[in-house]
Design an enzyme around this catalytic site. Structure first.
Site, PDB file in Angstrom:
ATOM      1  N   VAL A 114       0.834  -1.196   0.000  1.00 17.91           N
ATOM      2  CA  VAL A 114       0.000   0.000   0.000  1.00 17.91           C
ATOM      3  C   VAL A 114       0.871   1.249   0.000  1.00 17.91           C
ATOM      4  O   VAL A 114       0.536   2.257  -0.615  1.00 17.91           O
ATOM      5  CB  VAL A 114      -0.949  -0.016   1.208  1.00 17.91           C
ATOM      6  CG1 VAL A 114      -1.655   1.312   1.352  1.00 17.91           C
ATOM      7  CG2 VAL A 114      -1.952  -1.146   1.067  1.00 17.91           C
ATOM      8  N   ASP A 115       2.035   1.159   0.653  1.00 20.36           N
ATOM      9  CA  ASP A 115       2.919   2.322   0.631  1.00 20.36           C
ATOM     10  C   ASP A 115       3.667   2.432  -0.687  1.00 20.36           C
ATOM     11  O   ASP A 115       4.450   3.340  -0.890  1.00 20.36           O
ATOM     12  CB  ASP A 115       3.889   2.323   1.819  1.00 20.36           C
ATOM     13  CG  ASP A 115       4.717   1.050   1.903  1.00 20.36           C
ATOM     14  OD1 ASP A 115       4.728   0.279   0.931  1.00 20.36           O
ATOM     15  OD2 ASP A 115       5.358   0.835   2.951  1.00 20.36           O
ATOM     16  N   ASP A 116       3.440   1.502  -1.606  1.00 24.90           N
ATOM     17  CA  ASP A 116       3.933   1.607  -2.967  1.00 24.90           C
ATOM     18  C   ASP A 116       2.819   2.060  -3.910  1.00 24.90           C
ATOM     19  O   ASP A 116       2.865   1.821  -5.112  1.00 24.90           O
ATOM     20  CB  ASP A 116       4.492   0.263  -3.455  1.00 24.90           C
ATOM     21  CG  ASP A 116       5.843  -0.044  -2.839  1.00 24.90           C
ATOM     22  OD1 ASP A 116       6.503   0.906  -2.386  1.00 24.90           O
ATOM     23  OD2 ASP A 116       6.227  -1.218  -2.794  1.00 24.90           O
TER      24      ASP A 116
END
Length: 742
Positions: free
Chosen positions: A611-613
């Site tokens: 999700v942080d990508d």
């Protein structure tokens, strides 16, 4: 003083492909009509997880994004998959399905239904196939609370049962009459360097090391840090610790001295095990020197390690060339062989710790993932058996290092618990040339081959001629691990490496899960390129929106797991608050994986990356994996890595590092062509703002792309690059910086 650890389709657009999927449902009718098939086999009204790359992650408005037009093509094992078809179905052949452990969709559905309706009964029956000195309470097979609003997080399986994973992985195979079976083949860096161990020989060596560790005061609950390359001594050390109830913490032998020191300071081991040096390709890596620096740093922080046991790796460096601290350092070869080849077992509770494995965290401080014994043993063995359709005659090779979870679950414990023959390789996959992997496959008759998409893409770049010069006829099942695999790489893996006859188990799981969570079962249902397909037994995945509401059918969202499973980690060592905050507070009642997931209308899962990508461009949440997949589909692009950068208008922009096929020159026309490829496959909103030419990408020795470094280069924060010592080729960073304005 050692610290006692016990104390603590792309979703389908609805066109011809979707309709064709239904017409192809003879082998798997319930699976392919829609995702609602799962409703008929369990009370689980949820989604699937994704398996690989070519999809947008989380749509903030929770509506499926529009997709490019598509057509369906189906293939059967033995037939090549068309290069233009991203998600054409690949059916198992009748012959393969007939011999598979799970040979049909109905058989899987029946087993899956039982696993979620009666998890205690399902897993107890499997656990009883292992040896237990004392059985668990049959009325309390597991206890769980995944809801932070209802109290502390708690996951326990088979508590009260007494067992030993080393006994089940090694002794039991010897006692069953398989002592002369090869447990491990070892292939060294240089062609011609090799060795092997039978199960009897493995047991002897494990016992000798276990007896030595006991002699220097290592016992139940004590930590031992292992900083070794992929010598057979690495799994031997893991098993020796497990035999006496010690808790091993393997640190990838590519981490810097600072990184190693952080881990030593955190777990406070009694012993550090290493070797003097190792060669990777033509590069000499002085591991003992790195350990010396880390131990000095640890001592400054109040953690003095009494013993450093060093193996003399003569193929890299002899004793005379090794720096030495006489009061602390001990040569493995001088002491371990003198100890008896019999060692009493420490019978431990199923919930006693087995190992600590540190994984990166967003705060910069490593997270000490703690796995316990009983549930992990049962789960790693069972997932290995079914995901690879394991047979006793198989020769299995996983290219992962034991410094990562894959090397724990699927180099050491899972295979040996099944009595498998495992290949251990210490060397570069492209040394002395890009055909080395296939030379090894032919040399040992490897039947099961498990590797990472990064390696597959690198070998694609080198060309098929390095593959086709070797037979590879022994290969039976292929596997993918570590990150989403884009359909282009999947097809190449299937068509070229596997000669269009080997099913691919594209597995999704994490350090924290202990074993496969979403994975194909070869023979049970058709595959789709880039999809991890469906959940393993007992795993209940759900896809939720930003408010934590479960979504059904075709959707994209956040991947969570509902209910516990035996292989789940139990805590982050010494940081219970971080454990609950990171994994259970984002969506109360669920384990939050941190990954985005797309489920197509056939119920297949496609992982879209962390999700942080995810990059938020003008309100569009775009998975980096989807943009990378589109770029790699361009015939002149060998590899791509995408990061987000600040953009004064759009909030975030898309910055793409692109490695071209050998011999292709850089040009503005090619830049435009790459951008147009992304626009046509995803949409104008996903078009890269910058194409940065990349002769290579910064990767660790295991093949992981260091996106942290790419983000700093993209944002020109060149004084904040941090430690690059763990990279396989640190020089690539300077090359990327030099090409930044080109």
């Amino acid at each position: 003083m050692a610290q006692h650890i016990y104390a603590t389709a792309t979703t389908c657009c609805g066109c011809a492909r979707a309709r064709a999927s239904i017409s192809l449902a003879a082998q798997a009718p319930a699976l392919l009509h829609s995702s609602s098939w799962l409703l008929s086999v369990s009370p689980l009204r949820r989604g699937w997880a994704m398996g690989a790359s070519d999809h947008v992650a989380v749509a903030s408005h929770n509506k499926p994004l529009s997709r490019r037009p598509c057509t369906a093509v189906a293939a059967v094992l033995g037939e090549p998959l068309a290069a233009s078809d991203d998600h054409g179905l690949v059916h198992p052949s009748k012959d393969f399905a007939a011999q598979a452990l799970v040979s049909s969709t109905p058989q899987y559905q029946e087993m899956y239904r039982r696993s979620v309706d009666d998890p205690a009964g399902f897993w107890s029956e499997i656990a009883e196939t292992f040896y237990w000195k004392q059985k668990w309470n049959p009325d309390e097979v597991f206890t769980e609370n995944l809801d932070v609003t209802k109290g502390p997080i708690k996951i326990e399986w088979f508590k009260g049962g007494k067992t030993n994973i080393c006994y089940n992985a090694v002794d039991r195979n010897v006692e069953a009459g398989n002592g002369e079976k090869i447990a491990m083949y070892w292939e060294g860096n240089e062609p011609g360097q090799d060795g092997k161990l039978t199960y009897s020989e493995l047991l002897d060596k494990v016992c000798q090391l276990a007896n030595y560790l006991k002699s220097v005061g290592v016992g139940k609950g004590d930590a031992v840090v292992i900083y070794l390359p992929m010598l057979v001594e690495l799994p031997i050390a893991m098993l020796a610790c497990a035999r006496i109830g010690a808790v091993h913490s393997v640190v990838f032998a590519g981490f810097s001295a600072d990184a190693l020191a952080q881990r030593i300071i955190d777990c406070k081991p009694k012993v550090v095990i290493t070797c003097n040096a190792v060669k990777r390709g033509q590069k000499l890596i002085p591991l003992k020197d790195i350990v010396d620096v880390s131990l000095a740093e640890s001592a400054k922080n109040g953690v003095d390690v009494g013993i450093c046991l060093s193996y003399e790796n003569q193929s890299a460096l002899n004793k005379e060339g090794t720096k030495w601290t006489s009061e602390r350092d001990v040569w493995w070869q001088d002491v371990v062989p003198k100890f008896p080849t019999k060692c009493d077992l420490e019978w431990v509770d199923a919930e006693d710790p087995l190992f600590l494995l540190y994984t990166s965290g967003s705060t910069g401080k490593p997270k000490g993932v703690l796995h316990t014994t009983g549930g992990y043993m049962v789960y790693s063995a069972t997932t290995f058996k079914h995901a690879f359709d394991y047979k006793s005659s198989d020769i299995y090779w996983c290219t992962a290092d034991c410094g990562w979870i894959t090397g724990h679950s699927y180099v050491t414990y899972g295979p040996l618990l099944n009595g498998a023959t495992v290949l251990v390789y210490e060397g570069a996959p492209n040394y002395p040339d890009p055909g080395r992997c296939w030379d090894i496959v032919d040399k040992y008759g490897v039947t099961l081959f498990y590797t990472a998409p990064t390696l597959i893409r690198a070998l694609m770049r080198d060309g098929s001629e390095y593959v086709t010069r070797y037979s590879r006829k022994s290969l039976r099942v292929l596997g993918s691990v570590g990150e989403p695999i884009n359909p282009t790489a999947w097809r190449w893996f299937y068509n070229v490496i596997g000669d269009s006859r080997c099913p691919i188990s594209d597995t999704w799981w994490q350090t924290e899960t202990g074993g496969f969570m979403i994975t194909p079962l070869p023979g049970a249902w058709p595959l789709k390129p880039g999809s991890a397909t469906f959940p393993f037994f007992g795993v209940q995945p759900v896809i939720v929106d930003e408010k934590g509401k479960e979504m059904e059918g075709e959707c994209s969202g956040y991947l969570c797991i509902k209910k516990s499973w035996p292989g789940a980690f139990r805590t982050l060592y010494g940081d219970e608050d971080r454990y609950e905050t990171t994994y259970f507070k984002p969506f109360a009642g669920y384990y939050f994986s941190g990954d985005g997931c797309s489920r197509d209308k056939d119920g297949y899962h496609f992982l879209t990356g962390r999700v942080d990508d995810v990059i938020n461009v003008s309100g569009h949440r775009i998975g980096t994996a989807e943009v990378e997949s589109a770029l790699v589909s361009h015939p002149k692009c060998a590899e791509a890595a995408v990061v987000g950068i600040d953009h004064e208008v759009k909030g975030q922009g898309i910055y793409a590092f692109v490695t071209l096929v050998d011999g292709v020159p850089y040009s503005d026309e090619l830049r435009k062509s790459l951008v147009m490829t992304v626009r046509s496959q995803i949409g104008a909103f996903a078009a890269p703002d910058k194409i940065h030419w990349a002769p290579g990408l910064p990767k660790t020795r295991s093949g992981k792309i260091m996106r942290r470094i790419l983000r700093k280069i993209a944002s020109r924060q060149l004084d904040e690059l941090g430690d690059t010592s763990t990279l396989a080729d640190p020089g690539v960073v300077d090359q990327l910086i030099a090409l930044g304005d080109s």
